[in-house]
Design a protein around this motif. Structure first.
Motif, short mmCIF file in Angstrom:
data_model
loop_
_atom_site.label_atom_id
_atom_site.label_comp_id
_atom_site.label_asym_id
_atom_site.label_seq_id
_atom_site.Cartn_x
_atom_site.Cartn_y
_atom_site.Cartn_z
N GLN A 38 -12.66 -7.09 -0.52
CA GLN A 38 -12.12 -5.99 0.50
C GLN A 38 -10.61 -5.49 0.21
O GLN A 38 -9.86 -6.12 -0.92
CB GLN A 38 -12.15 -6.39 1.76
CG GLN A 38 -11.12 -7.67 2.02
CD GLN A 38 -11.42 -8.27 3.62
OE1 GLN A 38 -12.36 -8.17 4.00
NE2 GLN A 38 -10.49 -9.10 4.03
N SER A 39 -10.22 -4.45 0.55
CA SER A 39 -8.77 -4.02 0.41
C SER A 39 -8.48 -3.95 -1.10
O SER A 39 -7.43 -4.16 -1.82
CB SER A 39 -7.64 -4.73 1.02
OG SER A 39 -6.51 -4.24 1.03
N GLY A 40 -9.57 -3.12 -1.82
CA GLY A 40 -9.23 -2.93 -3.17
C GLY A 40 -8.13 -1.88 -3.55
O GLY A 40 -8.38 -0.66 -3.18
N LYS A 41 -6.91 -1.96 -4.07
CA LYS A 41 -6.21 -1.10 -4.43
C LYS A 41 -5.57 -1.23 -5.83
O LYS A 41 -5.67 -2.39 -6.39
CB LYS A 41 -5.17 -1.26 -3.42
CG LYS A 41 -4.43 -2.56 -3.27
CD LYS A 41 -3.44 -2.50 -1.96
CE LYS A 41 -2.73 -3.83 -1.68
NZ LYS A 41 -1.88 -4.12 -0.39
N GLY A 55 -4.85 7.00 2.35
CA GLY A 55 -4.03 5.66 2.51
C GLY A 55 -3.90 4.82 1.21
O GLY A 55 -4.18 5.60 -0.04
N GLU A 56 -3.56 3.83 1.18
CA GLU A 56 -3.35 2.93 -0.23
C GLU A 56 -4.56 2.24 -0.75
O GLU A 56 -4.78 1.83 -1.80
CB GLU A 56 -2.02 1.87 -0.08
CG GLU A 56 -2.49 0.77 0.94
CD GLU A 56 -1.15 0.02 1.03
OE1 GLU A 56 -1.59 -1.30 1.26
OE2 GLU A 56 0.11 0.55 0.74
N VAL A 57 -5.53 1.77 -0.11
CA VAL A 57 -6.72 1.17 -0.17
C VAL A 57 -7.77 1.87 -0.63
O VAL A 57 -8.01 3.16 -0.12
CB VAL A 57 -7.12 0.41 1.03
CG1 VAL A 57 -8.64 -0.12 0.79
CG2 VAL A 57 -6.14 -0.64 1.50
N LEU A 58 -8.29 2.10 -2.10
CA LEU A 58 -9.43 2.54 -2.44
C LEU A 58 -10.51 2.15 -2.08
O LEU A 58 -11.49 3.22 -1.64
CB LEU A 58 -9.32 2.56 -4.22
CG LEU A 58 -8.01 2.76 -4.95
CD1 LEU A 58 -8.09 2.84 -6.27
CD2 LEU A 58 -7.23 4.33 -4.17
#
Length: 892
Positions: A162-165, A143-146
Motif C-alpha cells: 500500500q501507499s505506493g509513492k 495527493g502524494e500516494v500513486l
C-alpha cells in the motif's frame, strides 16, 4: 511502377495466399532467455499495403491449432487506409520453444474475451480501480500516494502492499555527498486510462514532486514548490500478478541549484506472523541472497534444525512442533537472537554492489556481501504475502539500489532506488565554463549546455505473491524482468511488407556478398564487445556509444568536445534496427532497444525552449550548443514502437511533430545566415528531412492530412527551385506552410543532406506518395553527387562549381547513388557506388574488423582495440551496405 508494387508483384503474390490462409508465423525473440512462465506480452506485426482492412478481426493460434485469447489494435496505416502495423497483447507460455500464428479471424470468431471475463476498470472522483483477475489495484487521482493499495481479489480489503509513492532527494551540492538534502514526494496532477482492453490495460499518472514536509518557518512559496515532472505508467495484463511500471523523470531544475541525490519508488508492506517467516530476497549475479527478520541460525546449528533452516531460506513457512521438546528449546533459544529490521543493496557502479543489514537506526550497518552485478529484483514479505520490485538493466543503470526498513515491525517500507542516495548527488553542470569549437569539434560558440527538459525512463516491475516464492520462482521473475518476453516475425516478413522502406536480407551467394556480410557482422559484434569492455553504462549513459577513438591513449575521446557521446549522429539507431530486422539476432535487438530508450529521452528535450530538438554529440549528452531536430526525429524510434507498442515511445514521437517551429527562435543556420525576410532557415537535409521524418510518423500513425500536406508543400517547393534537390542545401523556411524558399546553391555542405537518415526517409516517401517527379529528383541527386567539378558545371549550365569541400565524403552518397543506378539502369554508376564502399582507403571505408590487443602497460586493464575507427563510419558504412545490397546487389 514503384518498387513497392514491383516487390508485391514478385514476393507478395508468391506468399499472399499462404499468409492470408495460414497466417503470419511468430516466435519468441530470444529462446535462450525464456522464463518458463505464462506471461503477458505485447508485440507488433507488419502488413502489406492493402492486405488488412481496419475492420477485419484477427486471431492467434498455437502450433496445435488452438485459438488463443488476443487483444489487437492498429498502430499505423498505409496511405490507402489499409492497416500497416497492428499491436497485440496476450498471455502465453514462455518456454522459448512455442510457435504461434496470427491470422485473419472468421467473422464468427471471438478474438478477445468479453469485458466481463477480462480486466475490469472502474473510476470515481477519488481514483481508478483495476481488477485484472489476479490483483486489485487502487490508484489515486490526487495527493502524494500513486497506488493506494494492491490486494488479491479473494481478500480485496487486505492490502499486500500500500501507499505506493515516489521519493525524490534533492541536494544543494551537485556531485557531493555533504550538501544539504531535502526530501520531496510525488504530487499527482492527472490520472487517466491511456488504453483499455480485456487483456491489457495501461493507466498513466502525471505529476511533479513537492517537498515532503515544509521546513520550520517556510513560507507558502516553498510549500507550493513543484520540481521534476514525472510520468508513471502502470501496465496490467489479465490474470497476471505482475504489473509493469514505467517511470519517466523530466529534468526542469537548475543544475547549479538542484542536484538529484535520490530517486525512488516505495511501498508500505504490512507484516504478519512470526519473525522467522518474514523474508527478504535480493537477486545477485546468478543466485539469491535469502534471509529472514530472524534466521534459524545460532552459534551452533543442531542437525535436527538444519532441514528446517534450509526450508526457511527456500521461503517455506517455519512451523514449530509443539510436541517436540528439542524444537521448543531451540525456539526459546532464538528469543535471544537479533532481529534484523533493515536491509539495503547498493549498486554504486556497474561492477560493484554491497548488501548490508542492521537491527535498528540506532545501530551500525553490518556488511553481508560484496558483489559485482546484482540483477535488480527484491522480494519482501511475511505470512500475509509480499511484493517483488524490479528494475530492468539494474546494474547497467547504476547507481541503483534497494532498501527495506522495518522487517520485524508491523509495517515495513520497501524502496527501489533508481538513483541511490548512497551515491554522490547527480551533477548535471557542464564540463567546462566555455566551448571548444576549434580544438574539440564542438558545434557552436554559444554555451547552451543545459539538462532542462531532458528525461529518463526506467522499466520497472511489481509482483504480488500470497507467500514467499521459492528461488526457482524468483529466478523466473528475474528472467522476465531483464528480458521482456517479445514475439517477433521472421525477417522475411518485415522485409517483404516494406513497412520500413527498402533494405536487404543477408545474402552470401557470391564472394563479394559474403565479405560484406562478414564485415557487417564483425562491426556490430565489436560494438557489442565495446559496450562491455569500455563500461558504457550508467543512469544517463547506458544505450549510447562513443564517437571517435584516440589510438595513443587507447580510449575513445570521452573528454574531447564533439567527439565523445554519439547522440544519434549519423543515425546508428537505424544501423542497429535494420541489422536486427534483416537477421532477427537478439543481441542486436537489445543494443537497439537500449539506444532507443536512451536517445529518445536523454538526447532530446521534452519541455522548455528546446522542446522537440536534441543536442549534437558532446562530452555531455546535452552539452553541445547545437540543438537540432535531427537528433530526435521520430523515425529513429518508430522501429521500437511498432515492434513493441511502447506507449512512452509513441508519446515522444508525438512530442516532436512540431519541432520545426522551434527553429524560429533557434535557427539551425544562425551561424551562417543572418536574420532575413524568412521566418527561419532549414537545410533540405538534415533539418527538413528530420521534419519529414516526424511528419511521416504522424501520417502513418494518425492519418494526419495536415502533416502529409506539409511534406508535400516542401517537395513542391523543391520542384520549383531552379535545380530542384541539387539546390541549397540551405533554404528559407516557413513552419506555418512547410515551404522552402530558394536561396542559391552550394551554400552549405551537401554531405549533411545524406548522412543523417534523410535518404531513407525520402526514398520511403517516394513510394508512399507515388510521386514520379520526386523519384526523379532523388535519382538526379544520386547521379550528380560524385561528378567531377567540370561535369557538375556542364550539367548545371555553369551554375555549380562542384568544389569537393561541398560535395564531400563519397561513401555517404552510396545509397542515393544505388537508387539512381537502378532508376536510370546505369550499372556503371552502381559499380562506382560499390567502389566507394570497398576500395576507398580513407577512414570512411571499412572491412572486416580485426581488433588488436593493447600493450598491458598502456591501459589500466586488458583490452582490444580497432584504431582509426569512428562510429560515424561504422554506422553509415553498415547502413549503406545494407541498403545498397537491395538496389545494386547484382553488381557485387
Amino acid at each position: 511502377m514503384s518498387w513497392l508494387k514491383r516487390n508485391q508483384n514478385v514476393e507478395q503474390l508468391e506468399t499472399e495466399v499462404q499468409q492470408i490462409d495460414q497466417g503470419i508465423p511468430l516466435k519468441w525473440l530470444d529462446a535462450d532467455k525464456a522464463s518458463g512462465l505464462v506471461t503477458g506480452t505485447t508485440w507488433g506485426v507488419p502488413w502489406h499495403r492493402g492486405q488488412l482492412a481496419r475492420d477485419e478481426a484477427l486471431e492467434l493460434v498455437s502450433e496445435q491449432g488452438e485459438s488463443l485469447p488476443v487483444q489487437s489494435w492498429p498502430t499505423a496505416y498505409w496511405p490507402d487506409g489499409s492497416v500497416k502495423w497492428t499491436a497485440h497483447a496476450a498471455q502465453l507460455a514462455h518456454t522459448g520453444k512455442e510457435r504461434f500464428v496470427l491470422r485473419k479471424a472468421a467473422p464468427s470468431s471471438q478474438a478477445i474475451p468479453g469485458k466481463q471475463e477480462g480486466i475490469k476498470v472502474t473510476e470515481d472522483d477519488a481514483g481508478i480501480t483495476v481488477d485484472n483477475g489476479a490483483i486489485i489495484s487502487r490508484i489515486r487521482k490526487s495527493g502524494e500516494v500513486l497506488i493506494d493499495s494492491l490486494a488479491f481479489p479473494q481478500a480485496k480489503d487486505i492490502s499486500i502492499a500500500q501507499s505506493g509513492k515516489l521519493k525524490l532527494i534533492v541536494s544543494d551540492a551537485p556531485g557531493r555527498t555533504d550538501g544539504n538534502r531535502m526530501a520531496y514526494t510525488s504530487h499527482i496532477a492527472q490520472v487517466s486510462v491511456e488504453s483499455y482492453g480485456s487483456l491489457r490495460t495501461v493507466i498513466v499518472i502525471r505529476g511533479a514532486h513537492r517537498p515532503a514536509a515544509s521546513p520550520s518557518g517556510a513560507d507558502q512559496a516553498v510549500e507550493d514548490e513543484h520540481l521534476l515532472p514525472f510520468i508513471v505508467r502502470l501496465i496490467f495484463y489479465h490474470a497476471q500478478a505482475t504489473i509493469g511500471l514505467k517511470h519517466t523523470l523530466i529534468i526542469d531544475g537548475d543544475p547549479a541549484q538542484h542536484a538529484i541525490a535520490g530517486i525512488g519508488i516505495s511501498f508500505e508492506v504490512p507484516m504478519q506472523g512470526e519473525l522467522f517467516n518474514r523474508h527478504i530476497r535480493f537477486a545477485g549475479e546468478q543466485g539469491w541472497f535469502s534471509e529472514a527478520a530472524k534466521g534459524l541460525i545460532s552459534f551452533k546449528l543442531p542437525g535436527f534444525i538444519e532441514p528446517k533452516y534450509r526450508d526457511q531460506l527456500q521461503g517455506k513457512k517455519v512451523d514449530w512442533n509443539v510436541q517436540d521438546e528439542q524444537e521448543q528449546q531451540y525456539k526459546q533459544l532464538l528469543e535471544d537472537a537479533a532481529i534484523w529490521n533493515d536491509y539495503k543493496l547498493v549498486q554504486l557502479t556497474p561492477d560493484s554492489y554491497t548488501i548490508q543489514k542492521r537491527t535498528s537506526a540506532a545501530c551500525a550497518w553490518v556488511r553481508s556481501i560484496y558483489g559485482t552485478r546484482a540483477r535488480g529484483l527484491m522480494y519482501v514479505g511475511s505470512e500475509a504475502g509480499g511484493i517483488g520490485l524490479g528494475l530492468k538493466h539494474f546494474w547497467k543503470l547504476s547507481p541503483s539500489g534497494f532498501e527495506l526498513s522495518g522487517l520485524g515491525s508491523e509495517q515495513a517500507e520497501v524502496t527501489l532506488w533508481l538513483w541511490s542516495p548512497e551515491a554522490a548527488a547527480m551533477d548535471l553542470r557542464h564540463y567546462d565554463t566555455t566551448t571548444h569549437v576549434l580544438s574539440s569539434y564542438e558545434g557552436a560558440h554559444e554555451l547552451r549546455s543545459t539538462p532542462h527538459g531532458i528525461a529518463h525512463t526506467s522499466d520497472c516491475m511489481l509482483h504480488l505473491s500470497a507467500s514467499t516464492p521459492d528461488l526457482e520462482q524468483l529466478e523466473q521473475l528475474a528472467a522476465i524482468l531483464e528480458y521482456t518476453p517479445l514475439l517477433i516475425c521472421e525477417p522475411e516478413r518485415y522485409h517483404a511488407t516494406g513497412v520500413f522502406g527498402r533494405y536487404s536480407l543477408p545474402d552470401y551467394h557470391t564472394e563479394g556478398h559474403r565479405k560484406m556480410e562478414e564485415a557487417l557482422e564483425s562491426i556490430w559484434k565489436f560494438y557489442l564487445q565495446e559496450i562491455e569492455q569500455r563500461k558504457w553504462y550508467g543512469f544517463w549513459d547506458y544505450g549510447d556509444v562513443m564517437h571517435s577513438y584516440d589510438p595513443v591513449r587507447h580510449t575513445w575521446k570521452y573528454d574531447v568536445g564533439g567527439c565523445a557521446w554519439q547522440n544519434t549522429e549519423l543515425v546508428p539507431n537505424k544501423w542497429l534496427w535494420y541489422s536486427f530486422l534483416r537477421t532477427g539476432e537478439p543481441s542486436l535487438f537489445y543494443m537497439a532497444e537500449a539506444m532507443t530508450r536512451h536517445t529518445s529521452e536523454t538526447d532530446l528535450y521534452h519541455l522548455g525552449p528546446y522542446q522537440g530538438l536534441g543536442s549534437r554529440h558532446n562530452v555531455l549528452h546535452y552539452g553541445c550548443g547545437c540543438k537540432e531536430a535531427r537528433i530526435g526525429m521520430a523515425t529513429l524510434h518508430r522501429f521500437y514502437y511498432y515492434l513493441t507498442a511502447d506507449e512512452r515511445i509513441g508519446e515522444i514521437m508525438d512530442e516532436v511533430k512540431d519541432a520545426d517551429y522551434r527553429t524560429v527562435t533557434l535557427d539551425p543556420m544562425r551561424a551562417y545566415f543572418p536574420k532575413d525576410e524568412h521566418a527561419t532557415h532549414a537545410r533540405s537535409g538534415p533539418d527538413w528531412s528530420a521534419f519529414c521524418a516526424n511528419w511521416l510518423v504522424q501520417w502513418e500513425r494518425h492519418e494526419s492530412e495536415h502533416y502529409v500536406n506539409k511534406i508535400k508543400a516542401g517537395i513542391e517547393s523543391l520542384k520549383q527551385s531552379p535545380h530542384r534537390l541539387l539546390d541549397g542545401p540551405t533554404f528559407g523556411y516557413d513552419p506555418d506552410t512547410g515551404r522552402l524558399s530558394y536561396m542559391g546553391h552550394e551554400n552549405y555542405d551537401y554531405h549533411m543532406m545524406i548522412c543523417m537518415g534523410g535518404p531513407q526517409v525520402w526514398l520511403e516517401l517516394a513510394e508512399l506518395l507515388e510521386d514520379e517527379t520526386w523519384r526523379d529528383m532523388l535519382a538526379e541527386l544520386g547521379a550528380f553527387y560524385n561528378l567531377s567539378p567540370e561535369e557538375k558545371s556542364n550539367r548545371s549550365n555553369q551554375a555549380f562549381a562542384g568544389h569537393s569541400q561541398r560535395w564531400s565524403i563519397p561513401m555517404l552518397s552510396t545509397l542515393i547513388m544505388a537508387y539512381a543506378s537502378e532508376y536510370y539502369e546505369d550499372d556503371e554508376l552502381g559499380k562506382q557506388a560499390w567502389s566507394f564502399l570497398t576500395n576507398v582507403t580513407n577512414h570512411w571505408q571499412l572491412d572486416r574488423l580485426q581488433p588488436q590487443s593493447v600493450d598491458r602497460l598502456e591501459y589500466p586493464y586488458p583490452i582490444q582495440e580497432v584504431t582509426g575507427l569512428t562510429t560515424n563510419t561504422a554506422s553509415q558504412w553498415s547502413l549503406n551496405v545494407i541498403m545498397c545490397k537491395a538496389y545494386i546487389g547484382h553488381l557485387l
